[in-house]
Write a protein that holds these residues in place. Sequence first.
Motif, PDB file in Angstrom:
ATOM      1  N   ARG A 325       0.828  -1.201   0.000  1.00 56.01           N
ATOM      2  CA  ARG A 325       0.000   0.000   0.000  1.00 56.01           C
ATOM      3  C   ARG A 325       0.873   1.265   0.000  1.00 56.01           C
ATOM      4  O   ARG A 325       0.582   2.234  -0.716  1.00 56.01           O
ATOM      5  CB  ARG A 325      -0.918  -0.018   1.227  1.00 56.01           C
ATOM      6  N   ILE A 326       1.935   1.263   0.768  1.00 54.93           N
ATOM      7  CA  ILE A 326       2.843   2.417   0.822  1.00 54.93           C
ATOM      8  C   ILE A 326       3.484   2.655  -0.543  1.00 54.93           C
ATOM      9  O   ILE A 326       3.530   3.788  -1.038  1.00 54.93           O
ATOM     10  CB  ILE A 326       3.922   2.198   1.903  1.00 54.93           C
ATOM     11  N   ARG A 328       2.418   1.644  -3.544  1.00 56.62           N
ATOM     12  CA  ARG A 328       1.404   2.051  -4.529  1.00 56.62           C
ATOM     13  C   ARG A 328       1.058   3.527  -4.391  1.00 56.62           C
ATOM     14  O   ARG A 328       0.964   4.260  -5.385  1.00 56.62           O
ATOM     15  CB  ARG A 328       0.129   1.212  -4.368  1.00 56.62           C
ATOM     16  N   GLU A 329       0.858   3.982  -3.150  1.00 57.18           N
ATOM     17  CA  GLU A 329       0.415   5.355  -2.946  1.00 57.18           C
ATOM     18  C   GLU A 329       1.536   6.365  -3.202  1.00 57.18           C
ATOM     19  O   GLU A 329       1.281   7.457  -3.721  1.00 57.18           O
ATOM     20  CB  GLU A 329      -0.189   5.505  -1.553  1.00 57.18           C
ATOM     21  N   ALA A 332       1.745   6.623  -6.998  1.00 56.24           N
ATOM     22  CA  ALA A 332       0.646   7.432  -7.537  1.00 56.24           C
ATOM     23  C   ALA A 332       0.908   8.920  -7.310  1.00 56.24           C
ATOM     24  O   ALA A 332       0.713   9.754  -8.212  1.00 56.24           O
ATOM     25  CB  ALA A 332      -0.672   7.020  -6.889  1.00 56.24           C
ATOM     26  N   VAL A 333       1.353   9.276  -6.123  1.00 60.05           N
ATOM     27  CA  VAL A 333       1.623  10.677  -5.794  1.00 60.05           C
ATOM     28  C   VAL A 333       2.684  11.258  -6.727  1.00 60.05           C
ATOM     29  O   VAL A 333       2.518  12.363  -7.283  1.00 60.05           O
ATOM     30  CB  VAL A 333       2.076  10.807  -4.321  1.00 60.05           C
ATOM     31  N   GLU A 336       1.506  11.221 -10.611  1.00 55.87           N
ATOM     32  CA  GLU A 336       0.418  12.156 -10.908  1.00 55.87           C
ATOM     33  C   GLU A 336       0.886  13.606 -10.849  1.00 55.87           C
ATOM     34  O   GLU A 336       0.368  14.468 -11.564  1.00 55.87           O
ATOM     35  CB  GLU A 336      -0.740  11.936  -9.921  1.00 55.87           C
ATOM     36  N   TYR A 374       5.987   8.609   3.107  1.00 55.05           N
ATOM     37  CA  TYR A 374       4.550   8.316   3.181  1.00 55.05           C
ATOM     38  C   TYR A 374       3.877   9.222   4.224  1.00 55.05           C
ATOM     39  O   TYR A 374       2.809   9.802   3.980  1.00 55.05           O
ATOM     40  CB  TYR A 374       4.356   6.843   3.545  1.00 55.05           C
ATOM     41  N   PHE A 378       0.746  11.861   3.720  1.00 57.30           N
ATOM     42  CA  PHE A 378      -0.580  11.435   4.187  1.00 57.30           C
ATOM     43  C   PHE A 378      -0.877  11.714   5.660  1.00 57.30           C
ATOM     44  O   PHE A 378      -1.993  11.509   6.107  1.00 57.30           O
ATOM     45  CB  PHE A 378      -0.774   9.946   3.873  1.00 57.30           C
TER      46      PHE A 378
END
Length: 384
Positions: A325-326, A328-329, A332-333, A336, A374, A378
């Motif tokens: 999850r870390i 992937r996010e 994405a950040v 993008e 991360y 977040f």
Amino acid sequence: MLTRKEIEKQEHLILAPYATKSIHTKGRVYKEKEHPYRSIYQRDKDRIIYSTAFRRLEYKTQVFVNHEGDHYRTRLTHTLEVAQIAKTIARALRLNSELVEAVALAHDLGHTPFGHSGEETLRKLMTDHGGFDHNSQGLRVVDLLEEIYPDFPGLNLTYEVREGIIKHSTPFDRPRPYIPLESKGSPTLEVQTVDIADEIAYDNHDLDDGLTSGLIKEDKLSNIKLWEITSHSVERIQPKISKKIKKLQTVRSLIDMQVTDLIKNTEKRIKKYKIKFPEDVRRCPERIMEFSEEMKTMRMPLKKFLNKNLYQHYRVIRMSQKASRIIRELFAVYTENPEQLPPSQAVRLKKDSKYMVVRDYIAGMTDRYALEEYKKFFDPYKKV
């Protein structure tokens, strides 16, 4: 005085005819004057040890994430253990131990944070953007990403060490998207030595860490023949030792038993396939470095046990899912909005795609650096 020239002469006297001699190297991409007192592979080993990527291995996961405990293996301690096992095998078979050590120290330089979970996640994210695997990433590290020397990118390692990185083969390996060198046939015996030393190291040391963590209970190993043989042997010789020392001595005996079998069986296979020179190794249709059939049979239940009881343990799966999850996010950040990359990485966007830049950046992170990044994105109370 022992000069490089003298070392090269000694190799012809000491090493086996089928060993890789440093004087026969295919050289470096960028021409350099070699050191007067160090062999080319010793020089490669030194460059790897002093690299940033090597130091980062201290805070990259083997099985347990760094903050889970101080005494579990990390990528760095695993790498050092692989090098020690590989050198023992190489010296017994009269292979080039300096080449073996250099390949062993470099074999995990391309690994992501959070172990195989991190690699698998990054591989999926990069499916449509050039792919990812830690072997090709390791070669990118030593060829391009390390910035130390003014006259060339990377570490400018010899062909043989670079080939060892890209041809490193374990059950975790996948097709390699980055192969900037022609390399046909089977890998050298030195490379094969590192491959199998890696397998011995992670099987037995993951078992050790699993027992230490309590995720594996020793009584569940009673049906594993390899464990039974070595455990009973240790108990017979030292019946009054503590449980902790017995565990450590049993793991030590497991490694010794497998290494001894490997050396003896490989010597038989060298004779069987009439291996006289390095070219014979490359032409051989199968790998020479191999366990006996009996040892293969005994090792399989242990590998299956580790997969079921350690790698599939709910706590390890939770760690893996959290790590995924870390990754992937963060991916994405950055993709993008690449302007969020630090200047040292953003400058590469002028010549490389954002996906390549982000892939290299994430792959180079340590566990704790990835966690910090991360939090910055977040956690609203964390300073960015």
